[in-house]
Design a protein around this motif. Structure first.
Motif, PDB file in Angstrom:
ATOM      1  N   MET A  37      39.006 125.137  -2.684  1.00 63.26           N
ATOM      2  CA  MET A  37      39.546 125.591  -1.413  1.00 63.26           C
ATOM      3  C   MET A  37      38.581 126.474  -0.630  1.00 63.26           C
ATOM      4  O   MET A  37      38.917 126.945   0.455  1.00 63.26           O
ATOM      5  CB  MET A  37      40.871 126.330  -1.639  1.00 63.26           C
ATOM      6  N   ARG A  38      37.366 126.676  -1.139  1.00 66.21           N
ATOM      7  CA  ARG A  38      36.391 127.458  -0.390  1.00 66.21           C
ATOM      8  C   ARG A  38      35.798 126.599   0.723  1.00 66.21           C
ATOM      9  O   ARG A  38      35.533 125.420   0.541  1.00 66.21           O
ATOM     10  CB  ARG A  38      35.283 127.961  -1.313  1.00 66.21           C
ATOM     11  N   GLU A  39      35.559 127.203   1.872  1.00 61.72           N
ATOM     12  CA  GLU A  39      35.128 126.463   3.058  1.00 61.72           C
ATOM     13  C   GLU A  39      33.857 125.649   2.809  1.00 61.72           C
ATOM     14  O   GLU A  39      33.766 124.481   3.186  1.00 61.72           O
ATOM     15  CB  GLU A  39      34.905 127.451   4.223  1.00 61.72           C
ATOM     16  N   GLU A  40      32.881 126.253   2.176  1.00 54.53           N
ATOM     17  CA  GLU A  40      31.615 125.550   1.949  1.00 54.53           C
ATOM     18  C   GLU A  40      31.812 124.342   1.037  1.00 54.53           C
ATOM     19  O   GLU A  40      31.200 123.280   1.236  1.00 54.53           O
ATOM     20  CB  GLU A  40      30.600 126.515   1.328  1.00 54.53           C
ATOM     21  N   ILE A  41      32.678 124.477   0.060  1.00 49.56           N
ATOM     22  CA  ILE A  41      32.928 123.367  -0.865  1.00 49.56           C
ATOM     23  C   ILE A  41      33.759 122.282  -0.190  1.00 49.56           C
ATOM     24  O   ILE A  41      33.515 121.087  -0.381  1.00 49.56           O
ATOM     25  CB  ILE A  41      33.579 123.890  -2.157  1.00 49.56           C
ATOM     26  N   LEU A  42      34.698 122.671   0.656  1.00 50.26           N
ATOM     27  CA  LEU A  42      35.462 121.679   1.420  1.00 50.26           C
ATOM     28  C   LEU A  42      34.536 120.855   2.310  1.00 50.26           C
ATOM     29  O   LEU A  42      34.698 119.636   2.448  1.00 50.26           O
ATOM     30  CB  LEU A  42      36.531 122.370   2.263  1.00 50.26           C
ATOM     31  N   ALA A  43      33.534 121.504   2.911  1.00 51.07           N
ATOM     32  CA  ALA A  43      32.577 120.779   3.743  1.00 51.07           C
ATOM     33  C   ALA A  43      31.773 119.796   2.901  1.00 51.07           C
ATOM     34  O   ALA A  43      31.500 118.665   3.329  1.00 51.07           O
ATOM     35  CB  ALA A  43      31.644 121.767   4.446  1.00 51.07           C
ATOM     36  N   TYR A  44      31.417 120.188   1.697  1.00 54.01           N
ATOM     37  CA  TYR A  44      30.693 119.288   0.798  1.00 54.01           C
ATOM     38  C   TYR A  44      31.572 118.102   0.400  1.00 54.01           C
ATOM     39  O   TYR A  44      31.125 116.949   0.418  1.00 54.01           O
ATOM     40  CB  TYR A  44      30.248 120.066  -0.442  1.00 54.01           C
ATOM     41  N   PHE A  45      32.809 118.370   0.051  1.00 51.27           N
ATOM     42  CA  PHE A  45      33.751 117.294  -0.290  1.00 51.27           C
ATOM     43  C   PHE A  45      33.865 116.288   0.856  1.00 51.27           C
ATOM     44  O   PHE A  45      33.921 115.083   0.645  1.00 51.27           O
ATOM     45  CB  PHE A  45      35.139 117.867  -0.577  1.00 51.27           C
ATOM     46  N   GLU A  46      33.891 116.811   2.080  1.00 53.52           N
ATOM     47  CA  GLU A  46      34.039 115.930   3.234  1.00 53.52           C
ATOM     48  C   GLU A  46      32.885 114.928   3.299  1.00 53.52           C
ATOM     49  O   GLU A  46      33.079 113.757   3.623  1.00 53.52           O
ATOM     50  CB  GLU A  46      34.102 116.748   4.514  1.00 53.52           C
ATOM     51  N   GLY A  47      31.688 115.382   2.974  1.00 52.36           N
ATOM     52  CA  GLY A  47      30.537 114.487   2.961  1.00 52.36           C
ATOM     53  C   GLY A  47      30.645 113.395   1.916  1.00 52.36           C
ATOM     54  O   GLY A  47      30.033 112.325   2.063  1.00 52.36           O
ATOM     55  N   VAL A  48      31.428 113.631   0.871  1.00 51.55           N
ATOM     56  CA  VAL A  48      31.626 112.627  -0.178  1.00 51.55           C
ATOM     57  C   VAL A  48      32.644 111.587   0.278  1.00 51.55           C
ATOM     58  O   VAL A  48      32.396 110.382   0.246  1.00 51.55           O
ATOM     59  CB  VAL A  48      32.084 113.291  -1.501  1.00 51.55           C
ATOM     60  N   TRP A  49      33.829 112.023   0.727  1.00 48.77           N
ATOM     61  CA  TRP A  49      34.899 111.062   1.009  1.00 48.77           C
ATOM     62  C   TRP A  49      34.753 110.345   2.334  1.00 48.77           C
ATOM     63  O   TRP A  49      35.268 109.248   2.507  1.00 48.77           O
ATOM     64  CB  TRP A  49      36.281 111.686   0.874  1.00 48.77           C
ATOM     65  N   ARG A  50      34.010 110.895   3.274  1.00 50.15           N
ATOM     66  CA  ARG A  50      33.868 110.233   4.575  1.00 50.15           C
ATOM     67  C   ARG A  50      33.142 108.888   4.458  1.00 50.15           C
ATOM     68  O   ARG A  50      33.316 108.026   5.312  1.00 50.15           O
ATOM     69  CB  ARG A  50      33.126 111.122   5.549  1.00 50.15           C
ATOM     70  N   GLY A  51      32.328 108.697   3.442  1.00 47.80           N
ATOM     71  CA  GLY A  51      31.596 107.444   3.283  1.00 47.80           C
ATOM     72  C   GLY A  51      32.386 106.340   2.609  1.00 47.80           C
ATOM     73  O   GLY A  51      31.861 105.240   2.414  1.00 47.80           O
ATOM     74  N   ALA A  52      33.623 106.600   2.232  1.00 43.91           N
ATOM     75  CA  ALA A  52      34.423 105.622   1.482  1.00 43.91           C
ATOM     76  C   ALA A  52      35.635 105.180   2.282  1.00 43.91           C
ATOM     77  O   ALA A  52      36.223 105.965   3.026  1.00 43.91           O
ATOM     78  CB  ALA A  52      34.880 106.238   0.156  1.00 43.91           C
ATOM     79  N   ASP A  53      36.011 103.909   2.121  1.00 41.57           N
ATOM     80  CA  ASP A  53      37.248 103.440   2.747  1.00 41.57           C
ATOM     81  C   ASP A  53      38.224 102.852   1.730  1.00 41.57           C
ATOM     82  O   ASP A  53      39.248 102.286   2.102  1.00 41.57           O
ATOM     83  CB  ASP A  53      36.974 102.454   3.885  1.00 41.57           C
ATOM     84  N   THR A  54      37.902 103.012   0.443  1.00 39.85           N
ATOM     85  CA  THR A  54      38.830 102.664  -0.633  1.00 39.85           C
ATOM     86  C   THR A  54      38.758 103.759  -1.683  1.00 39.85           C
ATOM     87  O   THR A  54      37.667 104.193  -2.049  1.00 39.85           O
ATOM     88  CB  THR A  54      38.475 101.306  -1.269  1.00 39.85           C
ATOM     89  N   ALA A  55      39.919 104.208  -2.161  1.00 36.99           N
ATOM     90  CA  ALA A  55      39.994 105.183  -3.247  1.00 36.99           C
ATOM     91  C   ALA A  55      40.562 104.487  -4.479  1.00 36.99           C
ATOM     92  O   ALA A  55      41.562 103.774  -4.392  1.00 36.99           O
ATOM     93  CB  ALA A  55      40.882 106.361  -2.859  1.00 36.99           C
ATOM     94  N   LEU A  56      39.908 104.681  -5.604  1.00 33.53           N
ATOM     95  CA  LEU A  56      40.324 104.080  -6.870  1.00 33.53           C
ATOM     96  C   LEU A  56      40.679 105.208  -7.826  1.00 33.53           C
ATOM     97  O   LEU A  56      39.913 106.169  -7.981  1.00 33.53           O
ATOM     98  CB  LEU A  56      39.176 103.238  -7.433  1.00 33.53           C
ATOM     99  N   THR A  57      41.838 105.108  -8.452  1.00 32.11           N
ATOM    100  CA  THR A  57      42.280 106.197  -9.317  1.00 32.11           C
ATOM    101  C   THR A  57      43.147 105.661 -10.449  1.00 32.11           C
ATOM    102  O   THR A  57      43.666 104.554 -10.374  1.00 32.11           O
ATOM    103  CB  THR A  57      43.061 107.245  -8.484  1.00 32.11           C
ATOM    104  N   GLY A  58      43.272 106.442 -11.496  1.00 31.64           N
ATOM    105  CA  GLY A  58      44.212 106.138 -12.557  1.00 31.64           C
ATOM    106  C   GLY A  58      45.606 106.619 -12.187  1.00 31.64           C
ATOM    107  O   GLY A  58      45.802 107.319 -11.182  1.00 31.64           O
ATOM    108  N   ARG A  59      46.583 106.260 -12.994  1.00 30.68           N
ATOM    109  CA  ARG A  59      47.971 106.602 -12.696  1.00 30.68           C
ATOM    110  C   ARG A  59      48.208 108.109 -12.615  1.00 30.68           C
ATOM    111  O   ARG A  59      48.861 108.601 -11.683  1.00 30.68           O
ATOM    112  CB  ARG A  59      48.907 106.006 -13.762  1.00 30.68           C
ATOM    113  N   THR A  60      47.687 108.874 -13.574  1.00 28.58           N
ATOM    114  CA  THR A  60      47.948 110.314 -13.610  1.00 28.58           C
ATOM    115  C   THR A  60      47.449 111.003 -12.348  1.00 28.58           C
ATOM    116  O   THR A  60      48.168 111.797 -11.730  1.00 28.58           O
ATOM    117  CB  THR A  60      47.310 110.951 -14.853  1.00 28.58           C
TER     118      THR A  60
END
Length: 197
Positions: A37-60
């Motif tokens: 939840m820290r601002e700098e880390i949220l900005a980093y996360f944004e750089g990861v997910w913005r390049g994807a248009d499909t999310a793959l995950t397990g059930r849990t």
């Protein structure tokens, strides 16, 4: 068919001793939430997910994300960057890998029974990156099947001493090249990016 195949990118938050979740399970992983939840880390996360248009995950993880994110997204007190992530999670194609799940109620979700078959089809489909969202069992299975193109980690400065280990004994031997290192949150966390050699 696309001219090039899509990349399958594994994304995981890790403790220094290699756990994605602590001994008491995801509901008690305050170590991860405090960092995330820290601002700098949220900005980093944004750089990861913005390049994807499909999310793959397990059930849990799918059920965990679905139990909290729609509420966070719609909360008026949520900061704009976090709300953007929530909107992306709502709108992105979500593929949940499970042999037991009967319904995937979150919008734009579907269930896949055969992980390898699904990922091979996703790689050949039109689109951007496929992002594996912090699901250790899915990441491990894709490593064994030699279907991962990139590894991205957020490493938090904590030792958990137990829990869900991302790299169990007997994981497939593969070779990777470090392509990016990012120091986050005033030096308290690190982002790592690896690509296949």
């Amino acid at each position: 068919m696309s001219e090039r195949t899509r990349r399958i990118v594994a994304w995981a938050g890790l403790s220094l001793d290699g756990y994605t979740s602590g001994p008491n399970g995801p509901a008690h992983d305050t170590w991860l939430h405090e960092q995330a939840m820290r601002e700098e880390i949220l900005a980093y996360f944004e750089g990861v997910w913005r390049g994807a248009d499909t999310a793959l995950t397990g059930r849990t993880n799918y059920e965990g994300f679905h139990s909290v994110w729609p509420g966070i997204t719609r909360d008026p007190a949520t900061d704009p960057r976090t709300r953007d992530l929530g909107r992306w999670l709502d709108s992105v194609e979500k593929v949940v890998v499970s042999r037991t799940l009967e319904h995937a109620p979150w919008e734009n979700s579907r269930i896949a029974r055969d992980l390898e078959q699904e990922v091979r089809a996703l790689k050949q489909a039109e689109g951007r990156d496929v992002l594996v969202l912090n699901s250790a069992s899915v990441i491990q299975a894709l490593l064994r099947a030699d279907l991962l193109d990139e590894l991205r980690f957020f490493v938090a400065p904590v030792l958990l001493g137990g829990g869900l280990r991302l790299w169990p004994d007997g994981i497939a031997e593969t070779s990777w090249r470090l392509t990016e290192t990012t120091t986050l949150a005033h030096g308290s966390a690190v982002g790592l990016r690896y690509s296949r050699r």
